[in-house]
Scaffold this motif. Structure first.
Motif, short mmCIF file in Angstrom:
data_model
loop_
_atom_site.label_atom_id
_atom_site.label_comp_id
_atom_site.label_asym_id
_atom_site.label_seq_id
_atom_site.Cartn_x
_atom_site.Cartn_y
_atom_site.Cartn_z
N UNK A 157 5.80 4.43 18.44
CA UNK A 157 6.63 3.22 18.38
C UNK A 157 5.80 2.06 17.83
N UNK A 158 6.32 1.41 16.80
CA UNK A 158 5.59 0.34 16.14
C UNK A 158 6.34 -0.99 16.29
N UNK A 159 5.58 -2.03 16.55
CA UNK A 159 6.15 -3.37 16.71
C UNK A 159 6.10 -4.08 15.36
N UNK A 160 7.27 -4.55 14.91
CA UNK A 160 7.43 -5.10 13.57
C UNK A 160 7.64 -6.61 13.63
N UNK A 161 6.84 -7.34 12.85
CA UNK A 161 7.05 -8.79 12.70
C UNK A 161 7.50 -9.15 11.29
N UNK A 162 7.11 -8.34 10.30
CA UNK A 162 7.49 -8.55 8.90
C UNK A 162 7.82 -7.19 8.30
N UNK A 163 9.07 -7.02 7.89
CA UNK A 163 9.53 -5.69 7.48
C UNK A 163 8.72 -5.15 6.31
N UNK A 164 8.52 -5.94 5.27
CA UNK A 164 7.88 -5.43 4.06
C UNK A 164 6.46 -4.95 4.34
N UNK A 165 5.63 -5.82 4.91
CA UNK A 165 4.23 -5.45 5.11
C UNK A 165 4.06 -4.44 6.24
N UNK A 166 4.81 -4.60 7.31
CA UNK A 166 4.66 -3.70 8.45
C UNK A 166 5.18 -2.30 8.14
N UNK A 167 6.31 -2.19 7.45
CA UNK A 167 6.83 -0.87 7.10
C UNK A 167 5.88 -0.14 6.16
N UNK A 168 5.25 -0.88 5.25
CA UNK A 168 4.26 -0.27 4.36
C UNK A 168 3.09 0.28 5.16
N UNK A 169 2.62 -0.49 6.13
CA UNK A 169 1.49 -0.05 6.95
C UNK A 169 1.87 1.14 7.82
N UNK A 170 3.06 1.10 8.38
CA UNK A 170 3.53 2.22 9.19
C UNK A 170 3.58 3.50 8.35
N UNK A 171 4.11 3.38 7.14
CA UNK A 171 4.17 4.54 6.25
C UNK A 171 2.80 5.13 5.96
N UNK A 172 1.81 4.26 5.78
CA UNK A 172 0.45 4.73 5.53
C UNK A 172 -0.11 5.47 6.74
N UNK A 173 0.15 4.95 7.94
CA UNK A 173 -0.33 5.60 9.16
C UNK A 173 0.34 6.96 9.35
N UNK A 174 1.64 7.02 9.08
CA UNK A 174 2.36 8.29 9.19
C UNK A 174 1.76 9.33 8.25
N UNK A 175 1.52 8.92 7.01
CA UNK A 175 0.97 9.85 6.02
C UNK A 175 -0.47 10.27 6.36
N UNK A 176 -1.25 9.31 6.84
CA UNK A 176 -2.66 9.58 7.12
C UNK A 176 -2.84 10.51 8.30
N UNK A 177 -2.05 10.30 9.36
CA UNK A 177 -2.26 11.02 10.61
C UNK A 177 -1.15 12.03 10.92
N UNK A 178 -0.18 12.18 10.02
CA UNK A 178 0.87 13.18 10.24
C UNK A 178 1.73 12.88 11.45
N UNK A 179 1.99 11.62 11.70
CA UNK A 179 2.76 11.24 12.89
C UNK A 179 4.22 11.63 12.74
#
Length: 235
Positions: free
Chosen positions: A169-191
């Motif tokens: 579960x990720x806490x979002x304050x800015x959709x554009x930047x936070x969703x990009x970061x979440x996507x990177x974490x998902x790809x990096x760690x296979x979440x």
């Protein structure tokens, strides 16, 4: 600002607790379910928007004013008296006190499901893993103001993912930047099993944040969580 170490002498079979109460789960996959919360004091992170700073921010709070050491059997008895089938162990960061968590999770018995809310920086000890029905792991993003190496710990994320009972579960304050970061974490760690939730300490902010993340989350196949306790003004 760094949290201080646990200030009380360690006592076997006890936990340093901030509070305990009965309510409804306000976030994540089990939103709306009646439960009890055991909020452990202390945290290893210092998120700027944290809504439980009384568990770690000793510039604002005195530890002995906002926490107390409780015998685990006392907590177990309290859970039984509440007659619920869900216990949420949260914080702060409860994984700092894993011996107490393990004793509590074991003591409430099989009729009470155990959910743990954690920031994902500490791996669970083997004896705790099988006692937890749901791990709600909330890795912190750059919007927390915490440095990457403190908030993202790959071995801990892998260990939690490997339980087979974790959601992220990720806490979002800015959709554009936070969703990009979440996507990177998902790809990096296979979440897997992803939830996104708006940051907000008022109903207005939560409603606006939920509206903002609705379509982008749907496009990515992610789940959306609200903050029921903030919307209702409850605990």
């Amino acid at each position: 600002m760094n949290p201080l170490p646990l200030p009380f002498n360690r006592v076997e079979g006890t936990a340093i607790l901030a509070e305990k109460f009965e309510s409804f789960q306000g976030e994540g996959p089990l939103t709306g379910q009646r439960c009890v919360f055991c909020r452990f004091s202390r945290c290893n992170l210092t998120c700027s928007w944290c809504d439980t700073k009384y568990t770690w921010d000793w510039a604002q709070y005195q530890p002995t004013d906002v926490s107390h050491r409780v015998a685990v059997p006392e907590l177990i008895n309290w859970v039984a008296e509440c007659d619920v089938d869900l216990m949420v162990i949260t914080g702060g960061e409860p994984m700092i006190q894993q011996p107490a968590m393990t004793a509590l999770a074991a003591g409430v018995g099989e009729d009470v499901r155990v959910q743990v809310e954690t920031n994902g920086t500490l791996a669970p000890v083997p004896e705790l893993v099988d006692l937890v029905d749901l791990w709600v792991v909330s890795p912190k993003l750059a919007n927390s103001g915490v440095g990457y190496s403190r908030r993202i710990v790959p071995p801990a994320l892998a260990a939690l993912q490997d339980t087979g009972r974790a959601v992220f579960k990720f806490i979002v304050t800015d959709v554009a930047s936070d969703f990009s970061e979440i996507g990177e974490l998902i790809d990096t760690f296979g979440l897997k099993r992803i939830w996104v939730m708006p940051e907000g300490d008022t109903p207005e902010k939560v409603l606006a944040g939920t509206a903002a993340i609705h379509e982008p989350a749907l496009e990515r196949g992610w789940n959306v969580s609200t903050r029921l306790h903030t919307l209702t003004g409850a605990r």
